[in-house]
Write a protein that holds these residues in place. Structure first.
Motif, mmCIF file in Angstrom:
data_model
loop_
_atom_site.group_PDB
_atom_site.id
_atom_site.type_symbol
_atom_site.label_atom_id
_atom_site.label_comp_id
_atom_site.label_asym_id
_atom_site.label_seq_id
_atom_site.Cartn_x
_atom_site.Cartn_y
_atom_site.Cartn_z
ATOM 1 N N GLN A 188 0.830 -1.203 0.000
ATOM 2 C CA GLN A 188 0.000 0.000 0.000
ATOM 3 C C GLN A 188 0.864 1.252 0.000
ATOM 4 O O GLN A 188 0.566 2.241 -0.688
ATOM 5 N N ARG A 399 -11.130 0.151 -1.138
ATOM 6 C CA ARG A 399 -10.043 0.183 -2.130
ATOM 7 C C ARG A 399 -10.558 0.609 -3.500
ATOM 8 O O ARG A 399 -9.913 1.395 -4.212
ATOM 9 N N THR A 409 -6.383 7.710 1.420
ATOM 10 C CA THR A 409 -5.446 6.660 1.840
ATOM 11 C C THR A 409 -5.709 6.242 3.279
ATOM 12 O O THR A 409 -5.616 5.063 3.631
ATOM 13 N N GLN A 416 -8.035 -1.624 6.417
ATOM 14 C CA GLN A 416 -7.084 -2.726 6.526
ATOM 15 C C GLN A 416 -6.851 -3.090 7.993
ATOM 16 O O GLN A 416 -6.803 -4.266 8.362
#
Length: 481
Positions: A188, A399, A409, A416
Motif C-alpha cells: 500500500q 479500495r 489513503t 485494513q
C-alpha cells in the motif's frame, strides 16, 4: 472457520499463514494430522507422563501411603535386645566380727571383673483404647485425601498444558497475521508513493502509509516476543519445544449439557471436594485417637536375661532370669495435656468441616465462571466470523472507491486495520473456546487422562499402597530403592 493454516512450517516448526490475503489459522478445524505432527492429545500425554510437578505429586501420595503400616505397628509385637559389657573394679568392706577388745572387725575384698550380659525384651499390646484401629482408619483417609490432591495436580497440569498448546497456536497465528499485514501495508505504501509521484495524493497520504507500516512492524515484534514466551511455557509444561502443532479441538462432547448438571457433578466428583471430605473423616478419627489417651492400656511383656560377672563384679558369677507379666495401665491424671489434645482435635474437626463447605462454594463458582467463558467464546466466534466477512467486504469496497478518488489513503489504512483486528479477535476467540472447554471439564472434576482417552499407561496409586500397607519389615521401596 472456513480457512486453514498452510502446512509449511517455519524454522521453529510452527504453522505459517498463506501469503496473499491474510488467512486466519483454523484453531478448531479438523485438519488431517501430518506425519510426526504434534496434536493436543499427544502433547497432553507427554505432560501426563513426564511433568515434574505431577510426578512430585505422585511421590507425595507414596509418602502418605507409609502412614498405614506406621499406624498398624501399634498392635504388632515389639522386640529388642540389650547388651552390655565393660570392666568393673570393686573394693568391698564388710563386717567380720569383733576382736577381744570388742572392736568391730572388717574384711576387705578387692575384685576386678568384666560384667557382661544380654537381655531380650518382648512386648505385645492387647488393648490400647482403640488407638491403633482409629489411627489406621485415619491414615487411610489421609491417603485418599492425598490421592484427590494428586488428581487436582493432574487436572492443573492437563489444563495448563492445553492452555499452553493453544497459546502457541494463537500467538503463531497472530504473529503471521501481523507479518502478512506488514507485506500488505508495504505494498500500500508503494502504491501511495507512486501516486504521490504523479500528483494523485499528497505527502500526508505517504506519511500516513509510512506510519501504518512502522506501527505494523512494532506490533509484529511484540507478537514475536509473546510467541517466544508461550513457547517457553509450553516447554516447561510439556517437556519439549512445540513442533508442527495441529489444530486443537474442544472437549465440549465430554461436558454436561447444562450448567445445573455440571454443578451437580462437580459437587460430587471434583477432587477438591473429595479431598476436603476425606480430611473431615481424618479429623473425626483424630478426635478418637486423642480420646484413646484416657482409655486403659493392657499389654503382655516378657523378658529373658543372661548376665555374667554381674553380682558385685565377682568373677565367675552368672545370673539367668526369665519373666512374663501382663501390664495394665489406667490413666488417672497426667497434667491435663490429653484433655487439651482432645479439645484441639475437635476444633480441627470443625475447621475441616468449614473447609469442605468452602471447597463446595469455590467449586460451584468455578463451574459457573468457566461455563460462562465457554459460552462467551462460542458466541464470539460466530460474531467474529461475521466481523471478518464484513471487514473483508468493506476493505474491498474502500479500495475500489479510493481508486476513483472517493476514499482517502487513511480510509484504506483504517479498513485494513479493522480487518486485521477482526481476524486477530477471531483467532483469540477460537483459542478461548478450546481453553474454556478444558476449564469446564476441570471445574467439574473430570479432566483426566482416562476421560481424554490419552495414549498413556494410567498411573494407579493403589498399587503402591497395596504393596506397603501391611508390610512388616524391609527398608527397600517397592521399586527397589
Amino acid at each position: 472457520m472456513d480457512s486453514a493454516a498452510s502446512g509449511k512450517p517455519q524454522a521453529a516448526g510452527l504453522h505459517t499463514l498463506s501469503k496473499g490475503a491474510a488467512v486466519v489459522v483454523a484453531l478448531l478445524s479438523g485438519a488431517p494430522v501430518q506425519a510426526h505432527a504434534e496434536t493436543l492429545r499427544s502433547a497432553l500425554a507427554r505432560a501426563y507422563c513426564g511433568n515434574p510437578d505431577l510426578n512430585q505429586s505422585r511421590a507425595a501420595v507414596r509418602v502418605r501411603d507409609e502412614d498405614a503400616p506406621k499406624a498398624l505397628a501399634g498392635m504388632r509385637p515389639k522386640a529388642n535386645i540389650q547388651a552390655s559389657a565393660g570392666p568393673e573394679y570393686a573394693n568391698l568392706r564388710f563386717p567380720a566380727g569383733r576382736d577381744q577388745s570388742g572392736q568391730r572387725l572388717f574384711q576387705l575384698e578387692k575384685y576386678t571383673g568384666w560384667p557382661r550380659g544380654t537381655t531380650l525384651n518382648l512386648q505385645q499390646n492387647i488393648f490400647d483404647g482403640n488407638r491403633t484401629e482409629n489411627s489406621v482408619k485415619q491414615a487411610e483417609s489421609n491417603v485418599f485425601a492425598a490421592r484427590a490432591t494428586m488428581r487436582l495436580t493432574e487436572q492443573a497440569i492437563l489444563q495448563n498444558g492445553a492452555t499452553a498448546y493453544m497459546n502457541v497456536l494463537r500467538d503463531t497465528a497472530v504473529m503471521n497475521l501481523r507479518k502478512n499485514n506488514i507485506a500488505v501495508l508495504e505494498q500500500q505504501l508503494k502504491q501511495t508513493q507512486d501516486r504521490f509521484q504523479v500528483g494523485e495524493v499528497t505527502r500526508t497520504d505517504v506519511a500516513q502509509a509510512e506510519a501504518s507500516v512502522a506501527q505494523a512492524r512494532s506490533e509484529f515484534y511484540a507478537a514475536q516476543a509473546q510467541l517466544k514466551n508461550s513457547i517457553a511455557n509450553y516447554h516447561q509444561l510439556i517437556g519439549d519445544d512445540p513442533k508442527s502443532l495441529q489444530p486443537g479441538a474442544s472437549v465440549e462432547p465430554l461436558l454436561p449439557t447444562s450448567l445445573n448438571d455440571a454443578i451437580g457433578v462437580a459437587l460430587i466428583e471434583h477432587p477438591g471436594v473429595v479431598s476436603a471430605l476425606h480430611q473431615v473423616d481424618a479429623a473425626e478419627l483424630a478426635v478418637k485417637v486423642a480420646e484413646s489417651a484416657l482409655m486403659p492400656n493392657l499389654s503382655l511383656n516378657a523378658q529373658v536375661s543372661n548376665q555374667y560377672d554381674s553380682f558385685l563384679g565377682i568373677p565367675g558369677t552368672r545370673q539367668f532370669s526369665a519373666q512374663a507379666a501382663a501390664q495394665l495401665n489406667v490413666p488417672l491424671y497426667q497434667g491435663g495435656a490429653e484433655y487439651a489434645s482432645i479439645r484441639q482435635a475437635k476444633e480441627q474437626l470443625g475447621q475441616a468441616r468449614l473447609n469442605a463447605d468452602l471447597q463446595r462454594d469455590s467449586v460451584r463458582a468455578s463451574v459457573v465462571s468457566s461455563f460462562g467463558l465457554l459460552e462467551t467464546a462460542k458466541a464470539s466466534i460466530i460474531s467474529g466470523q461475521a466481523a471478518v466477512k464484513a471487514a473483508e467486504t468493506a476493505l474491498a469496497g474502500v479500495r475500489e472507491e479510493a481508486k476513483v478518488g472517493q476514499r482517502t489513503t487513511l480510509d484504506v489504512l483504517n479498513a485494513q486495520q479493522a480487518l486485521l483486528n477482526a481476524r486477530v479477535s477471531l483467532v483469540i476467540s477460537q483459542r478461548d473456546r478450546v481453553v474454556a472447554s478444558y476449564a469446564v471439564l476441570g471445574s467439574i472434576g473430570r479432566l483426566s487422562a482416562q476421560e481424554l482417552d490419552l495414549n498413556v499407561t494410567l498411573y494407579d496409586p493403589t498399587i503402591h499402597y497395596e504393596q506397603v500397607k501391611t508390610k512388616w519389615w524391609g527398608t527397600d521401596t517397592p521399586d527397589g530403592r
